[in-house]
Design a protein around this motif. Structure first.
Motif, short mmCIF file in Angstrom:
data_model
loop_
_atom_site.label_atom_id
_atom_site.label_comp_id
_atom_site.label_asym_id
_atom_site.label_seq_id
_atom_site.Cartn_x
_atom_site.Cartn_y
_atom_site.Cartn_z
N ILE A 22 0.81 -1.22 0.00
CA ILE A 22 0.00 0.00 0.00
C ILE A 22 0.84 1.27 0.00
CG2 ILE A 22 -1.92 -1.16 1.16
CD1 ILE A 22 -1.09 0.40 3.74
N ILE A 56 -0.82 -0.83 -4.56
CA ILE A 56 -1.49 0.47 -4.54
C ILE A 56 -0.36 1.48 -4.39
CG2 ILE A 56 -3.24 1.93 -3.46
CD1 ILE A 56 -4.38 -0.74 -2.24
N ARG A 94 -2.98 -0.16 -8.64
CA ARG A 94 -3.84 1.01 -8.54
C ARG A 94 -3.01 2.18 -8.04
NH1 ARG A 94 -9.62 -1.04 -5.90
NH2 ARG A 94 -10.28 -2.30 -7.69
N THR A 116 -7.54 8.01 -2.17
CA THR A 116 -7.44 7.12 -1.02
C THR A 116 -6.89 5.75 -1.43
OG1 THR A 116 -9.72 6.38 -1.31
CG2 THR A 116 -9.34 8.25 0.17
N LYS A 118 -7.97 2.89 -0.07
CA LYS A 118 -9.20 2.10 -0.21
C LYS A 118 -10.29 2.84 0.56
CE LYS A 118 -11.40 -2.31 0.99
NZ LYS A 118 -11.22 -3.65 1.58
N ASP A 119 -11.48 2.91 -0.04
CA ASP A 119 -12.60 3.57 0.62
C ASP A 119 -12.16 4.95 1.14
OD1 ASP A 119 -14.06 1.26 0.09
OD2 ASP A 119 -13.56 0.36 2.02
N PHE A 243 -6.70 -4.58 2.15
CA PHE A 243 -6.70 -3.69 0.98
C PHE A 243 -6.79 -4.44 -0.36
CE2 PHE A 243 -4.61 -1.31 4.36
CZ PHE A 243 -5.36 -0.13 4.33
N PHE A 245 -7.96 -5.94 -3.74
CA PHE A 245 -8.95 -5.45 -4.69
C PHE A 245 -9.12 -6.40 -5.86
CE2 PHE A 245 -4.84 -3.46 -5.65
CZ PHE A 245 -4.69 -3.66 -7.02
#
Length: 245
Positions: A22, A56, A94, A116, A118-119, A243, A245
Motif C-alpha cells: 500500500i 497500490i 492502482r 485514497t 481504499k474507501d 486492501f 482489490f
C-alpha cells in the motif's frame, strides 16, 4: 552477535504470496521514485517475485516539492498501465497518494476529494524535521471530512523517539500506523530500527508498506531481519489483506 543475526530470515521471506503493498513510488517521472517506465517495470517485477500480488502505489503530493494532483496522478497511472501492458507486464496496480501534511494540505482536504488507498483510508506523512504545528487539528479535520488517516513510517520521525507517549497520542487521535518494512533490516539506521521494533512490541502498527523508490530498496529485502518482534511483524504484514482489490 553473528549467530544472533544468522538465526533470522531475510526480510523478503516474510512477504506472503498474497501480500498487498500500500506504499510505493512506482509511477515513472512523477516524484522521487521510478524515473522511467523501464524502472517501473523492473521494480514491479522484482516486488512481484517476492510474492507481492497487488500494488497500490502512492506518489507524493507535497505542494511545495512535488506539486502533483489527483488529476496528474490518475493520468500518469492510466498511461503507465498501458505501457506495462505493451511490455507484457500485467500485474494488478492502482494509484492513490502519499499526502504531506502542511498548510496547503490543510486547505486542500476541505475543497477536493483525496486519492485514497481504499474507501476512506488516506496515506499521510509529516516533516522529518519537526512536528507540524497543526498536526492534531489536521488529523481531526481529516476525520470530520470522512477520512481515516494512515501515518506513513512513524518510526522515521526521530523527534518522536524522545517521548513514545507522542505515538500513543497519535493513536488516540485516530491515526493508524504504517511500518516501512525496510526499517526492520536497519536500512534507515539503528535508531529507526529500534523505534520500529519498540512500536511492533507495543502492537501499535496497523499495516506495512515497502515504500520502494529504486533498486537499492529492492536489494535491501535480501538483508536479514534485525528486530526481535518478528511474530508481531508477521501479523501486521497479514493485515494488509484488508486492501485486496
Amino acid at each position: 552477535m553473528l549467530s544472533f543475526l544468522a538465526s533470522k530470515p531475510p526480510l523478503k521471506d516474510l512477504i506472503s504470496e498474497n501480500y498487498i503493498d500500500i506504499h510505493s513510488h512506482l509511477l515513472p517521472g512523477i516524484d522521487d521514485g521510478a524515473k522511467t517506465i523501464i524502472d517501473t517495470k523492473k521494480l514491479i517485477t522484482a516486488l512481484h517475485d517476492f510474492g507481492i500480488s497487488q500494488f497500490i502505489t502512492t506518489p507524493h503530493i507535497s505542494h511545495y516539492v512535488w506539486n502533483n494532483s489527483a488529476e496528474t496522478i490518475s493520468n500518469k497511472y492510466e498511461e503507465t498501465k498501458l505501457l506495462l501492458q505493451e511490455n507484457n507486464t500485467i500485474i494488478p496496480i492502482r494509484a492513490a497518494s502519499e499526502y504531506f501534511i502542511d498548510d496547503w494540505f490543510e486547505s486542500h482536504l476541505k475543497t477536493e476529494k483525496l486519492l485514497t488507498i481504499k474507501d476512506n483510508y488516506v496515506l499521510v506523512e509529516i516533516s522529518y524535521q519537526s512536528v507540524p504545528i497543526h498536526l492534531y487539528k489536521t488529523l481531526f479535520e481529516l476525520q470530520v471530512a470522512g477520512y481515516i488517516p494512515i501515518l506513513a513510517h512513524p518510526e522515521r520521525y526521530l523527534y518522536f523517539h524522545k517521548n513514545f507517549n507522542e505515538y500513543e497520542k497519535l493513536k488516540k487521535a485516530g491515526c493508524l500506523f504504517q511500518l516501512n518494512l525496510l526499517a526492520t533490516v536497519g536500512y534507515y539506521g539503528e535508531r529507526i530500527r529500534k523505534a520500529a521494533d519498540e512500536l511492533l512490541k507495543k502492537g501499535m502498527y496497523d499495516f506495512t508498506g515497502t515504500d520502494v523508490h529504486h533498486m537499492n530498496h529492492i536489494n535491501a529485502f535480501d538483508q536479514k531481519l534485525k528486530i526481535k518482534n518478528i511474530a508481531n511483524l508477521k501479523e501486521v504484514i497479514t493485515n494488509n489483506q484488508f486492501f485486496k482489490f
